[in-house]
Scaffold this active site. Structure first.
Site, PDB file in Angstrom:
ATOM      1  CB  SER A 145      -0.895   0.034   1.244  1.00 13.73           C
ATOM      2  OG  SER A 145      -1.481   1.319   1.410  1.00 13.73           O
ATOM      3  CE1 TYR A 158      -3.881  -2.170   5.210  1.00 12.61           C
ATOM      4  CE2 TYR A 158      -3.455   0.029   4.370  1.00 12.61           C
ATOM      5  CZ  TYR A 158      -3.769  -1.295   4.146  1.00 12.61           C
ATOM      6  OH  TYR A 158      -3.967  -1.745   2.861  1.00 12.61           O
TER       7      TYR A 158
END
Length: 265
Positions: A145, A158
């Site tokens: 990501s 995350y």
């Protein structure tokens, strides 16, 4: 077979294939001619994707996979090899994201999220990469990501998970150099998926406001999962002797009117 040849048949595994980027990747790989093994905890959703693949003339199998469980990963690896033969391509895509302020998130939850993001990917490495090294060919690709290089706040673990994932993947790339096995990273920017769809509406609004506050949501465009799936398929389809080791995929900003200069105003 030449050391730089690829077999005509290249079975591929997609972990986290029940929805979003994983489901789109399974469809894209199958359309490109890869036999595909779909793995996730939600096998019924994987079966829907596999049915679509078979209806289009492709080859697909489904097995339960929980990358946080050693026995599940081992059983999955054995089952897919029995169904499809030696696995040539592995897509490590399983993940989740929940809202949370780091100093308020329980450590147990934080650890569970890191288990999924990093240890889960490592379990796939241990299950499939030794066989690839023995055959002197293969691709393992990690779906990362953009938070790995541009962390966003209020997303619990995350950013930490994706930073750690890319650190492992980049070290693995060096360790695999000269083995014939390619470890690659695809780093998506904002993409529509089920991740975040179960968030409380007020929490989601707060998190988005904070992204805007820190300049991390410069425009409203998100990509469809197919954009990432196409990039993944391109990476693992590269000819031998070529390694697309890191591909970053970002949504293009909407076209804006040309700025007005003071003289034109």
């Amino acid at each position: 077979m030449s050391k730089y040849a690829q077999p005509d048949r290249r079975p591929a595994v997609v972990a986290g294939a029940s929805s979003g980027i994983g489901a789109a990747t399974a469809l894209a790989l199958a359309a490109a001619g890869f036999p595909v093994a779909l793995g996730a905890r939600r096998t019924s959703k994987c079966e829907d994707v596999a049915t679509a693949i078979r209806d289009a003339g492709g080859e697909a199998v489904v097995h339960a996979l929980d990358v946080t469980d050693d026995d599940s990963v081992a059983a999955f690896a054995s089952a897919v090899a029995s169904d499809l033969g030696d696995i040539e391509v592995v897509i490590s895509n399983a993940g989740s994201v929940g809202p949370g302020t780091i100093h308020e998130v329980p450590t147990e939850r934080f650890g569970q999220e890191l288990d999924l993001a990093i240890l889960g990917a490592h379990r796939l490495v241990r299950a499939f990469v030794p066989g690839m090294v023995a055959r002197t060919r293969g691709d393992i690709l990690f779906v990362s990501s953009d938070v790995a290089v541009r962390p966003r706040p209020f997303m619990s673990s995350y950013a930490a998970g994706k930073w750690g994932l890319e650190g492992m993947a980049q070290a693995l790339q060096m360790e695999l150099e000269g083995t014939g096995v390619r470890a690659s990273i695809v780093r998506p920017g904002p993409t529509w998926s089920e991740m975040g769809s179960d968030w409380d509406v007020d929490q989601a609004a707060f998190v988005l406001e904070q992204w805007v506050r820190f300049g991390l949501a410069r425009h409203p465009h998100f990509m469809k999962p197919t954009a990432i799936a196409d990039a993944i398929t391109t990476v693992v389809s590269a000819p031998r002797g070529v390694h697309l080791n890191l591909v970053e995929v970002s949504p293009e900003a909407p076209i804006s009117p040309a700025p007005t200069t003071p003289q034109e105003a």
